[in-house]
Design a protein around this motif. Structure first.
Motif, mmCIF file in Angstrom:
data_model
loop_
_atom_site.group_PDB
_atom_site.id
_atom_site.type_symbol
_atom_site.label_atom_id
_atom_site.label_comp_id
_atom_site.label_asym_id
_atom_site.label_seq_id
_atom_site.Cartn_x
_atom_site.Cartn_y
_atom_site.Cartn_z
ATOM 1 N N GLU A 139 -2.216 3.658 -14.463
ATOM 2 C CA GLU A 139 -2.131 4.187 -15.826
ATOM 3 C C GLU A 139 -0.958 5.134 -15.973
ATOM 4 N N ASP A 140 -0.683 5.924 -14.954
ATOM 5 C CA ASP A 140 0.465 6.827 -15.002
ATOM 6 C C ASP A 140 1.252 6.696 -13.696
ATOM 7 N N PRO A 141 2.192 5.761 -13.640
ATOM 8 C CA PRO A 141 2.961 5.563 -12.412
ATOM 9 C C PRO A 141 3.749 6.797 -11.985
ATOM 10 N N HIS A 142 4.011 7.722 -12.923
ATOM 11 C CA HIS A 142 4.748 8.930 -12.576
ATOM 12 C C HIS A 142 4.015 9.757 -11.524
ATOM 13 N N LEU A 143 2.691 9.582 -11.424
ATOM 14 C CA LEU A 143 1.899 10.397 -10.505
ATOM 15 C C LEU A 143 1.746 9.765 -9.129
ATOM 16 N N ARG A 144 2.295 8.589 -8.932
ATOM 17 C CA ARG A 144 2.179 7.956 -7.619
ATOM 18 C C ARG A 144 2.873 8.822 -6.575
ATOM 19 N N ARG A 145 2.182 9.063 -5.477
ATOM 20 C CA ARG A 145 2.687 9.993 -4.462
ATOM 21 C C ARG A 145 2.825 9.306 -3.115
ATOM 22 N N GLY A 146 3.776 9.805 -2.349
ATOM 23 C CA GLY A 146 3.979 9.316 -1.002
ATOM 24 C C GLY A 146 3.052 10.009 -0.017
ATOM 25 N N PHE A 169 4.289 14.306 -2.259
ATOM 26 C CA PHE A 169 5.239 14.437 -3.353
ATOM 27 C C PHE A 169 5.240 13.174 -4.218
ATOM 28 N N PRO A 170 5.507 13.303 -5.532
ATOM 29 C CA PRO A 170 5.756 12.093 -6.315
ATOM 30 C C PRO A 170 6.872 11.285 -5.653
ATOM 31 N N LEU A 171 6.732 9.986 -5.651
ATOM 32 C CA LEU A 171 7.705 9.154 -4.953
ATOM 33 C C LEU A 171 9.106 9.281 -5.548
ATOM 34 N N LEU A 172 9.179 9.554 -6.838
ATOM 35 C CA LEU A 172 10.459 9.779 -7.505
ATOM 36 C C LEU A 172 10.453 11.190 -8.081
ATOM 37 N N PRO A 173 11.577 11.927 -8.037
ATOM 38 C CA PRO A 173 11.585 13.293 -8.569
ATOM 39 C C PRO A 173 11.135 13.332 -10.032
ATOM 40 N N GLY A 174 10.046 14.032 -10.289
ATOM 41 C CA GLY A 174 9.498 14.085 -11.635
ATOM 42 C C GLY A 174 8.844 12.794 -12.075
#
Length: 425
Positions: A17-24, A28-33
């Motif tokens: 639903e919110d790919p921005h929150l995917r974390r490694g 950390f989020p996988l992409l900055p922000g």
């Protein structure tokens, strides 16, 4: 993990639903922000693209949008044009890149110089940013000088020199020595330009002009300013670089052709890659000799994927498909849309600027639009099924016809009026 299934779309994808929150694994989020590019940011978690076809794009929220972003103006023929897909697929099937030259470079270079008859040679890069970097280095090598003149509000990519006209928020992290080598001239201030050069005529290597700078709200550079830049550059041995990474689409011979001005070097990119990474410096033979590897003392220039066959093959098809008739048609569509929209947003204190197939809505008279207003208009447009850039630059593509552009105009006007009403309440 909660998901949304877009089963109604071809090439359906299941995404968070919110790919921005995917974390490694380290938290950390996988992409900055949550973003792969800072230029995607619209003030809130952005939708993700799932599929594009012609002038339309579908996202992970199930929305069908008119795509007037077109990957920041680069998709002149919209999404997945069949002839471009065929050319890219053929090139890819033969080998995506090699460590020796490929024949596809010659075709795209020939198409470019045929449309820019005052210029002689082409050197390909991976992006418009790299093209501008290379042009500046060529100018400095040819003149033996360091300083560069730009216009305030001009955007020339993300190299250190190019960041300077953006002001303090862009120059953080840029060495002071680089900043000192750049003179930012107020847009269309011919006297300031003349004084800057004539106060130190042997200091400047180049003048760089974006004839329709988006960062300045798509305010057009005047013909008087361009003519003065050309005259001063010729008189004082300064290299005139015209940056047409975006504006090449505005004329068959580029936007500089519409002005009737001949640059010494022209930088471009975006549409000439057919949707793949590309940039190019097109220039006079004596200047381009600076990067001729057969010439003793020439400047080294690399780039693992510069001139790669996939970009070259796709770009050649894209440029051939964008002939004089299509240039004229998109120009007419854009000019008609701009006129119609302006008649309806004027009383709300807004205007639609641009030229031809490029449009941008801004508060009337603004030279710079604050980020909050840009984001509000982006989301208002998105809610109405219209996708622009986060700075609200809209670009037309050849799959669009009168019906589509009229629909686009209606959605844009409605979004502008909604933002204008909100700001008054």
């Amino acid at each position: 993990m909660s998901t949304t299934n877009l089963g109604g779309l071809a090439s359906a994808q299941t995404v968070t639903e919110d790919p921005h929150l995917r974390r490694g694994s380290r938290g950390f989020p996988l992409l900055p922000g949550g973003y792969g590019r800072s230029t995607y940011y619209t003030g809130a978690p952005s939708p993700y693209a799932v599929r594009g076809d012609g002038y339309r794009v579908w996202d992970d929220r199930g929305r069908e949008l008119i795509d007037a972003n077109n990957n920041f103006t680069s998709l002149i023929h919209g999404n997945a044009h069949p002839e471009i897909v065929e050319a890219a697929t053929k090139a890819l099937s033969e080998g995506s890149s090699w460590g020796i030259p490929n024949l596809y470079e010659w075709e795209l270079a020939d198409l470019l110089v045929s449309r820019l008859p005052a210029l002689d040679q082409v050197r390909f890069t991976n992006s418009g940013t790299e093209a501008v970097m290379s042009a500046i280095r060529i100018a400095r090598a040819a003149t033996g000088r360091d300083k560069v003149i730009v216009t305030k509000g001009g955007y020339h990519g993300t190299s250190e020199v190019a960041l300077v006209p953006g002001g303090p928020s862009y120059t953080r992290g840029v060495p002071q020595g680089v900043i000192d080598d750049v003179t930012a001239v107020p847009l269309n201030d011919t006297d300031f330009l003349r004084q800057a050069i004539e106060s130190a005529p042997d200091a400047y290597a180049a003048i760089i002009l974006d004839l329709l700078p988006n960062r300045a709200g798509l305010l057009r550079i005047t013909e008087d300013f361009v003519r003065a830049a050309r005259e001063l550059a010729t008189r004082h041995g300064v290299v005139l670089i015209i940056d047409e990474v975006i504006s090449l689409r505005l004329g068959y011979n580029g936007f500089s052709g519409a002005y009737g001005v001949e640059p010494d070097l022209l930088t471009t990119g975006k549409l000439i890659g057919g949707g793949f990474p590309v940039g190019a410096v097109v220039g006079l033979g004596d200047l381009m000799a600076e990067v001729d590897p057969t010439r003793k003392g020439s400047l080294p220039h690399g780039g693992t994927f510069s001139g790669n066959p996939v970009s070259m093959a796709a770009g050649a098809v894209a440029l051939r498909l964008y002939g004089p008739d299509q240039v004229e048609r998109l120009t007419r569509l854009g000019d008609t849309a701009r006129e119609a929209a302006n008649a309806r947003v004027a009383d709300a204190g807004w205007e639609i600027r641009g030229s031809g197939s490029l449009l941008r809505a801004v508060p009337r008279g603004a030279e710079k639009v604050d980020e909050q207003t840009q984001h509000e208009l982006w989301w208002a447009s998105y809610d109405r099924g219209l996708l622009g850039s986060p700075a609200n630059l809209l670009s037309l593509s050849t799959p669009m016809d009168d019906t589509v552009v009229n629909d686009l105009t209606e959605r844009l006007v409605d979004a502008v009026l909604a933002v204008a009403a909100s700001s008054r309440s």
